[in-house]
Design a protein around this motif. Structure first.
Motif, PDB file in Angstrom:
ATOM      1  N   VAL A 124      12.352  -3.969 -82.735  1.00  0.00           N
ATOM      2  CA  VAL A 124      12.666  -3.356 -81.801  1.00  0.00           C
ATOM      3  C   VAL A 124      11.584  -2.496 -81.046  1.00  0.00           C
ATOM      4  O   VAL A 124      10.847  -2.102 -81.875  1.00  0.00           O
ATOM      5  N   VAL A 125      11.213  -2.734 -79.597  1.00  0.00           N
ATOM      6  CA  VAL A 125      10.431  -1.962 -78.953  1.00  0.00           C
ATOM      7  C   VAL A 125      10.932  -1.115 -77.809  1.00  0.00           C
ATOM      8  O   VAL A 125      11.803  -1.596 -77.181  1.00  0.00           O
ATOM      9  N   ILE A 126      10.426   0.055 -77.577  1.00  0.00           N
ATOM     10  CA  ILE A 126      11.051   0.760 -76.513  1.00  0.00           C
ATOM     11  C   ILE A 126       9.751   0.919 -75.727  1.00  0.00           C
ATOM     12  O   ILE A 126       8.619   1.149 -76.081  1.00  0.00           O
ATOM     13  N   ALA A 127       9.918   0.502 -74.298  1.00  0.00           N
ATOM     14  CA  ALA A 127       8.946   0.757 -73.350  1.00  0.00           C
ATOM     15  C   ALA A 127       9.484   1.539 -71.948  1.00  0.00           C
ATOM     16  O   ALA A 127      10.574   1.423 -71.828  1.00  0.00           O
ATOM     17  N   GLU A 128       8.455   1.916 -71.184  1.00  0.00           N
ATOM     18  CA  GLU A 128       8.876   2.685 -69.928  1.00  0.00           C
ATOM     19  C   GLU A 128       7.767   2.081 -68.858  1.00  0.00           C
ATOM     20  O   GLU A 128       6.828   1.646 -69.035  1.00  0.00           O
ATOM     21  N   ASP A 129       8.472   1.959 -67.710  1.00  0.00           N
ATOM     22  CA  ASP A 129       7.726   1.537 -66.648  1.00  0.00           C
ATOM     23  C   ASP A 129       8.505   2.114 -65.123  1.00  0.00           C
ATOM     24  O   ASP A 129       9.601   1.872 -65.273  1.00  0.00           O
ATOM     25  N   VAL A 150       4.649  -9.784 -77.578  1.00  0.00           N
ATOM     26  CA  VAL A 150       5.541  -8.756 -76.674  1.00  0.00           C
ATOM     27  C   VAL A 150       4.872  -7.657 -76.637  1.00  0.00           C
ATOM     28  O   VAL A 150       4.646  -6.787 -75.652  1.00  0.00           O
ATOM     29  N   VAL A 151       4.535  -7.109 -77.713  1.00  0.00           N
ATOM     30  CA  VAL A 151       3.706  -5.821 -77.866  1.00  0.00           C
ATOM     31  C   VAL A 151       2.587  -5.873 -77.044  1.00  0.00           C
ATOM     32  O   VAL A 151       2.247  -4.923 -76.462  1.00  0.00           O
ATOM     33  N   ASP A 152       1.680  -6.785 -77.202  1.00  0.00           N
ATOM     34  CA  ASP A 152       0.494  -6.906 -76.320  1.00  0.00           C
ATOM     35  C   ASP A 152       0.811  -6.916 -74.767  1.00  0.00           C
ATOM     36  O   ASP A 152       0.043  -6.196 -74.131  1.00  0.00           O
ATOM     37  N   ALA A 153       1.666  -7.649 -74.357  1.00  0.00           N
ATOM     38  CA  ALA A 153       2.119  -7.616 -73.026  1.00  0.00           C
ATOM     39  C   ALA A 153       2.687  -6.424 -72.514  1.00  0.00           C
ATOM     40  O   ALA A 153       2.265  -6.074 -71.324  1.00  0.00           O
ATOM     41  N   LEU A 154       3.337  -5.463 -73.416  1.00  0.00           N
ATOM     42  CA  LEU A 154       3.783  -4.077 -72.883  1.00  0.00           C
ATOM     43  C   LEU A 154       2.592  -3.161 -72.675  1.00  0.00           C
ATOM     44  O   LEU A 154       2.520  -2.276 -71.680  1.00  0.00           O
TER      45      LEU A 154
END
Length: 173
Positions: A54-59, A22-26
């Protein structure tokens, strides 16, 4: 700018590698990664412990449905089979909350419920989330409540079932 809080978990196979996927894909959309916790299963199904984070991402291109499709693609790539409710899984990627700028997205669509309707009851979501964003808040029954308060309202055995590990999810760059 769309911002998502994702709860990720695995209790089958190489659990850490599943979370790392998941981290890699983000990739460059990633804004924060919590520590990795080992957690007791939730929901009453007899199974092995999970690794959770938990991961936080923006797009800027994704809305709630876009983040959901992204999460489902990651689960499919990990050979996730949707069988028993709250059962074992190779990878679980849950949208906890999505915001569009400063506005939290509220959705009760057939396939997308935001914020996640059970997040406020799950120590395995709240503990990693608070670790990565101590000021986080979650809308519960129409009011934003601090994650720290929601966590304090959980039973001690629920909180104790979430144990910090020495494992780390690697971030490129």
């Amino acid at each position: 700018m769309s911002r998502v809080v994702l709860s990720i978990g695995s209790n089958l196979g190489d659990r850490l590698s599943r979370l790392q996927s998941v981290v890699d894909a983000l990739d460059d959309r990633l804004r924060a990664v919590s520590p990795v916790y080992e957690t007791d299963p939730w929901g009453g199904v007899d199974q092995g412990p999970f690794l959770n984070a938990v991961v936080i991402a923006e797009d800027p291109e994704l809305d709630g449905h876009g983040w959901l499709a992204f999460a489902q693609r990651l689960e499919a790539a990990a050979d996730r089979i949707r069988g028993q409710k709250w059962g074992p899984r190779t990878l679980d990627v849950d949208l906890v909350t999505v915001s569009d700028g400063d506005t939290e997205v509220i959705s009760r669509d057939e396939g997308l419920t935001l914020p996640h309707p059970l997040a406020h009851l799950r120590a395995f979501v709240l503990i990693p989330w608070q670790a990565v964003d101590p000021e986080a808040g979650l809308t519960v029954t129409g009011a934003v409540k601090p994650v720290s308060r929601l966590l304090a309202e959980l039973d001690p055995p629920d909180r104790d079932g979430v144990r910090l590990t020495p494992l780390v999810l690697g971030v490129a760059g």
